[in-house]
Design a protein around this motif. Structure first.
Motif, PDB file in Angstrom:
ATOM      1  N   UNK A   1     -11.134  28.957 -66.842  1.00  0.00           N
ATOM      2  CA  UNK A   1     -11.495  27.590 -66.488  1.00  0.00           C
ATOM      3  C   UNK A   1     -11.492  27.434 -64.975  1.00  0.00           C
ATOM      4  N   UNK A   2     -12.023  26.344 -64.487  1.00  0.00           N
ATOM      5  CA  UNK A   2     -12.261  26.217 -63.048  1.00  0.00           C
ATOM      6  C   UNK A   2     -10.990  26.335 -62.220  1.00  0.00           C
ATOM      7  N   UNK A   3      -9.844  25.947 -62.775  1.00  0.00           N
ATOM      8  CA  UNK A   3      -8.591  26.000 -62.023  1.00  0.00           C
ATOM      9  C   UNK A   3      -7.931  27.378 -62.061  1.00  0.00           C
ATOM     10  N   UNK A   4      -8.478  28.291 -62.826  1.00  0.00           N
ATOM     11  CA  UNK A   4      -7.879  29.620 -62.964  1.00  0.00           C
ATOM     12  C   UNK A   4      -8.349  30.516 -61.818  1.00  0.00           C
ATOM     13  N   UNK A   5      -7.661  30.451 -60.685  1.00  0.00           N
ATOM     14  CA  UNK A   5      -8.123  31.103 -59.460  1.00  0.00           C
ATOM     15  C   UNK A   5      -7.265  32.299 -59.052  1.00  0.00           C
ATOM     16  N   UNK A   6      -6.401  32.769 -59.931  1.00  0.00           N
ATOM     17  CA  UNK A   6      -5.594  33.966 -59.648  1.00  0.00           C
ATOM     18  C   UNK A   6      -6.526  35.120 -59.252  1.00  0.00           C
ATOM     19  N   UNK A   7      -6.193  35.885 -58.200  1.00  0.00           N
ATOM     20  CA  UNK A   7      -4.901  36.018 -57.516  1.00  0.00           C
ATOM     21  C   UNK A   7      -4.646  34.985 -56.420  1.00  0.00           C
ATOM     22  N   UNK A   8      -5.567  34.046 -56.206  1.00  0.00           N
ATOM     23  CA  UNK A   8      -5.351  33.013 -55.198  1.00  0.00           C
ATOM     24  C   UNK A   8      -4.304  32.019 -55.698  1.00  0.00           C
ATOM     25  N   UNK A   9      -3.596  31.408 -54.750  1.00  0.00           N
ATOM     26  CA  UNK A   9      -2.504  30.497 -55.095  1.00  0.00           C
ATOM     27  C   UNK A   9      -2.773  29.111 -54.526  1.00  0.00           C
ATOM     28  N   UNK A  10      -2.822  28.125 -55.414  1.00  0.00           N
ATOM     29  CA  UNK A  10      -3.026  26.726 -55.043  1.00  0.00           C
ATOM     30  C   UNK A  10      -1.677  26.047 -54.866  1.00  0.00           C
ATOM     31  N   UNK A  11      -1.482  25.405 -53.722  1.00  0.00           N
ATOM     32  CA  UNK A  11      -0.219  24.726 -53.414  1.00  0.00           C
ATOM     33  C   UNK A  11      -0.536  23.294 -53.001  1.00  0.00           C
ATOM     34  N   UNK A  12      -0.170  22.334 -53.857  1.00  0.00           N
ATOM     35  CA  UNK A  12      -0.493  20.930 -53.563  1.00  0.00           C
ATOM     36  C   UNK A  12       0.692  20.145 -53.020  1.00  0.00           C
ATOM     37  N   UNK A  13       1.747  20.834 -52.582  1.00  0.00           N
ATOM     38  CA  UNK A  13       2.856  20.133 -51.927  1.00  0.00           C
ATOM     39  C   UNK A  13       2.338  19.431 -50.672  1.00  0.00           C
ATOM     40  N   UNK A  14       2.834  18.221 -50.440  1.00  0.00           N
ATOM     41  CA  UNK A  14       2.327  17.408 -49.335  1.00  0.00           C
ATOM     42  C   UNK A  14       3.002  17.804 -48.031  1.00  0.00           C
ATOM     43  N   UNK A  15       2.223  18.372 -47.111  1.00  0.00           N
ATOM     44  CA  UNK A  15       2.741  18.800 -45.803  1.00  0.00           C
ATOM     45  C   UNK A  15       1.814  18.246 -44.710  1.00  0.00           C
ATOM     46  N   UNK A  16       2.043  17.036 -44.260  1.00  0.00           N
ATOM     47  CA  UNK A  16       1.125  16.396 -43.306  1.00  0.00           C
ATOM     48  C   UNK A  16       1.255  16.916 -41.881  1.00  0.00           C
ATOM     49  N   UNK A  55     -18.736  15.476 -33.755  1.00  0.00           N
ATOM     50  CA  UNK A  55     -17.746  14.983 -34.698  1.00  0.00           C
ATOM     51  C   UNK A  55     -16.359  15.250 -34.121  1.00  0.00           C
ATOM     52  N   UNK A  56     -15.435  14.331 -34.326  1.00  0.00           N
ATOM     53  CA  UNK A  56     -14.083  14.490 -33.778  1.00  0.00           C
ATOM     54  C   UNK A  56     -13.077  14.560 -34.918  1.00  0.00           C
ATOM     55  N   UNK A  57     -12.992  15.734 -35.561  1.00  0.00           N
ATOM     56  CA  UNK A  57     -12.134  15.838 -36.752  1.00  0.00           C
ATOM     57  C   UNK A  57     -10.651  15.693 -36.450  1.00  0.00           C
ATOM     58  N   UNK A  58     -10.233  16.010 -35.209  1.00  0.00           N
ATOM     59  CA  UNK A  58      -8.810  15.912 -34.883  1.00  0.00           C
ATOM     60  C   UNK A  58      -8.356  14.462 -34.711  1.00  0.00           C
ATOM     61  N   UNK A  59      -9.308  13.529 -34.579  1.00  0.00           N
ATOM     62  CA  UNK A  59      -8.937  12.124 -34.370  1.00  0.00           C
ATOM     63  C   UNK A  59      -8.421  11.460 -35.646  1.00  0.00           C
ATOM     64  N   UNK A  60      -8.922  11.914 -36.794  1.00  0.00           N
ATOM     65  CA  UNK A  60      -8.530  11.283 -38.050  1.00  0.00           C
ATOM     66  C   UNK A  60      -8.646  12.308 -39.172  1.00  0.00           C
ATOM     67  N   UNK A  61      -7.512  12.667 -39.769  1.00  0.00           N
ATOM     68  CA  UNK A  61      -7.496  13.678 -40.814  1.00  0.00           C
ATOM     69  C   UNK A  61      -6.384  13.361 -41.812  1.00  0.00           C
ATOM     70  N   UNK A  62      -6.513  13.930 -42.995  1.00  0.00           N
ATOM     71  CA  UNK A  62      -5.488  13.805 -44.030  1.00  0.00           C
ATOM     72  C   UNK A  62      -5.275  15.174 -44.659  1.00  0.00           C
ATOM     73  N   UNK A  63      -4.039  15.643 -44.642  1.00  0.00           N
ATOM     74  CA  UNK A  63      -3.743  16.924 -45.284  1.00  0.00           C
ATOM     75  C   UNK A  63      -3.898  16.793 -46.798  1.00  0.00           C
ATOM     76  N   UNK A  64      -4.551  17.790 -47.416  1.00  0.00           N
ATOM     77  CA  UNK A  64      -4.755  17.770 -48.854  1.00  0.00           C
ATOM     78  C   UNK A  64      -3.895  18.796 -49.589  1.00  0.00           C
ATOM     79  N   UNK A  65      -4.115  20.089 -49.307  1.00  0.00           N
ATOM     80  CA  UNK A  65      -3.421  21.164 -50.026  1.00  0.00           C
ATOM     81  C   UNK A  65      -3.734  22.476 -49.322  1.00  0.00           C
TER      82      UNK A  65
END
Length: 286
Positions: A1-16, A55-65
């Motif tokens: 299924x789409x979320x089965x990305x092993x050997x890659x590792x998905x980490x959704x802990x919030x680290x802003x 574009x000025x991406x450093x001016x406004x961003x949101x950490x996702x995962x």
């Protein structure tokens, strides 16, 4: 299924933490995502690439995962059109592509990142203002939450539970097609869980409402995050209980019919829980 990305590792802990030059930019417009195509598949731009575009991406961003060592960030809808981005003399063409491509494009881990980012993009976009007092909300500093300084309202991401239902009768399975949708392939019955209802009760109710059948021996199979509809899908197999005559809810379904295991008209695909459940039954594993 789409979320089965092993050997890659998905980490959704919030680290802003602030993005670095090699951090990944995710940007969306309507139901489209900003990306480019390479021989290896899709690629998202980095913050370093975006610096020379106006574009000025450093001016406004949101950490996702993060996935492995790559950190993904959402930037507001600053990008509104396709762009040619030059990188060390190389010309890279980025364009907005409809999110349904993530069901089949490679590499799969980037497709999963793209559609998961889309769900978070929608949540942030839809919670810019407080639903209680109407004042502007802001992202919280320590957790994924939108906070209202005026009244203290806290909004966390909401995930909508839904069931995927494989109704079986011996060597047969019930397949259906949705009414009024672009998706034309055979699918299983499905429905959202209502307030005060267990997932198993949802299974019974949805089968009765959509095809007028009773079921028994309801058993859980597997779950799947499905960011295309901001849903957590829970798959169930169940057995027909009594008569097999179908009474179709034509508002929901274009058709529903029984198929013998050997004649099921579906081929394996990587993306969905629905497909995996149908193939599992077709191969005699259930």
């Amino acid at each position: 299924m789409i979320q089965d990305i092993v050997p890659h590792h998905f980490d959704n802990a919030y680290r802003p933490e602030p993005p670095e030059k090699n951090s990944i930019v995710l940007c969306y417009k309507d139901r489209s995502c900003f990306l480019r195509w390479t021989e290896e598949g899709i690629v998202f731009p980095t913050f370093e690439e975006m610096e020379g575009t106006g574009i000025k991406p450093y001016d406004s961003w949101t950490y996702l995962f993060s996935i492995d060592e790559e950190s993904y960030y959402l930037i507001p809808e600053q990008i509104t059109e396709d762009l040619i981005i030059k990188d060390d003399g190389t010309v890279n063409y980025y364009s907005f592509e409809e999110i349904n491509i993530f069901r089949f494009v490679d590499p799969q881990y980037r497709a999963f990142a793209g559609i998961t980012g889309f769900q978070l993009h929608n949540w942030y976009r839809n919670h810019g203002f407080c639903g209680h007092c109407g004042k502007k909300m802001r992202p919280h500093e320590k957790e994924r939450m939108m906070y209202c300084d005026s009244c203290g309202t806290m909004e966390y991401p909401k995930i909508t539970p839904a069931v995927i239902i494989a109704v079986t009768d011996g060597n047969r399975i019930l397949l259906s097609k949705y009414a009024g949708r672009a998706f034309r392939k055979y699918a299983l019955l499905a429905g959202y869980t209502e307030i005060g209802e267990t997932a198993e009760e949802t299974v019974r109710r949805e089968v009765m409402e959509e095809v007028g059948l009773r079921v028994k021996n309801i058993r859980y199979y597997k779950s799947q995050p499905w960011s295309f509809t901001e849903t957590l899908l829970m798959g169930f197999f169940c057995d027909l209980d009594g008569e097999d005559t179908i009474t179709l809810d034509e508002d929901e379904l274009a058709l529903a019919e029984w198929f013998e295991r050997e004649k099921i008209p579906v081929e394996p695909s990587r993306d969905s829980l629905t497909n995996e459940m149908i193939i599992t039954f077709k191969q005699g594993k259930i």
